[in-house]
Design a protein around this motif. Structure first.
Motif, mmCIF file in Angstrom:
data_model
loop_
_atom_site.group_PDB
_atom_site.id
_atom_site.type_symbol
_atom_site.label_atom_id
_atom_site.label_comp_id
_atom_site.label_asym_id
_atom_site.label_seq_id
_atom_site.Cartn_x
_atom_site.Cartn_y
_atom_site.Cartn_z
ATOM 1 N N UNK A 1 -6.825 -6.271 0.451
ATOM 2 C CA UNK A 1 -5.781 -5.833 1.384
ATOM 3 C C UNK A 1 -4.613 -6.806 1.387
ATOM 4 N N UNK A 2 -4.894 -8.084 1.419
ATOM 5 C CA UNK A 2 -3.836 -9.098 1.424
ATOM 6 C C UNK A 2 -3.089 -9.129 0.096
ATOM 7 N N UNK A 3 -3.784 -8.932 -1.010
ATOM 8 C CA UNK A 3 -3.128 -8.913 -2.322
ATOM 9 C C UNK A 3 -2.155 -7.744 -2.424
ATOM 10 N N UNK A 4 -2.543 -6.588 -1.879
ATOM 11 C CA UNK A 4 -1.665 -5.415 -1.928
ATOM 12 C C UNK A 4 -0.452 -5.568 -1.010
ATOM 13 N N UNK A 5 -0.691 -6.156 0.154
ATOM 14 C CA UNK A 5 0.406 -6.305 1.124
ATOM 15 C C UNK A 5 1.359 -7.374 0.621
ATOM 16 N N UNK B 1 1.550 -0.629 1.808
ATOM 17 C CA UNK B 1 1.087 -0.947 3.161
ATOM 18 C C UNK B 1 -0.135 -0.100 3.536
ATOM 19 N N UNK B 2 -0.052 1.209 3.305
ATOM 20 C CA UNK B 2 -1.159 2.097 3.677
ATOM 21 C C UNK B 2 -2.399 1.848 2.831
ATOM 22 N N UNK B 3 -2.216 1.561 1.551
ATOM 23 C CA UNK B 3 -3.347 1.260 0.676
ATOM 24 C C UNK B 3 -3.993 -0.052 1.115
ATOM 25 N N UNK B 4 -3.172 -1.000 1.581
ATOM 26 C CA UNK B 4 -3.686 -2.258 2.100
ATOM 27 C C UNK B 4 -4.532 -2.028 3.357
ATOM 28 N N UNK B 5 -4.040 -1.198 4.259
ATOM 29 C CA UNK B 5 -4.789 -0.858 5.468
ATOM 30 C C UNK B 5 -6.115 -0.194 5.095
#
Length: 129
Positions: free
Chosen positions: A125-129, A109-113
């Motif tokens: 961001x969407x791929x990570x989330x 979540x934080x890496x996505x942010x």
């Protein structure tokens, strides 16, 4: 273990270092680097994996927060520090932790942010989330 204990090795290291560094490095960066250097690698097995992942995630978070207000060269520098910490934490988490582990989920979540807000990369961001 000693990571959770209030009077353990980790607690003593933090207290000692905070007393020495609080006057010389008020921005906290020195303290962060001290903690990363001294808390990473503690424990064995899963405890070590969790500790390393969490410390690197916190380092990524710290630099992400700074990057929200930094400009020019400082923004570039702290963004790179954040990216490196999140990347290393993700490598460890993806290899060692279940996909449903709370630390791995929080890291994702934080890496996505970070990718969305700091790098202006909503696709990643969407791929990570």
């Amino acid at each position: 273990g000693q990571l959770a204990g209030g009077g353990g090795v980790v607690h003593n290291l933090i207290v000692e270092h905070t007393e020495v560094k609080s006057e010389t490095e008020p921005d906290g960066v020195g303290g962060l680097e001290f903690l990363v250097g001294n808390l990473g690698g503690l424990g064995v097995g899963l405890e070590r994996v969790l500790g390393d992942t969490l410390v690197l995630k916190m380092k990524g978070d710290y630099y992400r927060y700074i990057s929200e207000y930094a400009v020019d060269d400082q923004h570039k520098s702290v963004s790179e520090n954040s990216l490196q910490a999140y990347t290393k934490a993700s490598e460890i988490a993806n290899e060692e932790l279940k996909t449903t582990h709370p630390i791995r989920l929080g890291l994702a979540l934080n890496f996505s942010v970070f990718h969305y807000e700091v790098m202006n990369d909503p696709t990643t961001a969407c791929q990570l989330a």
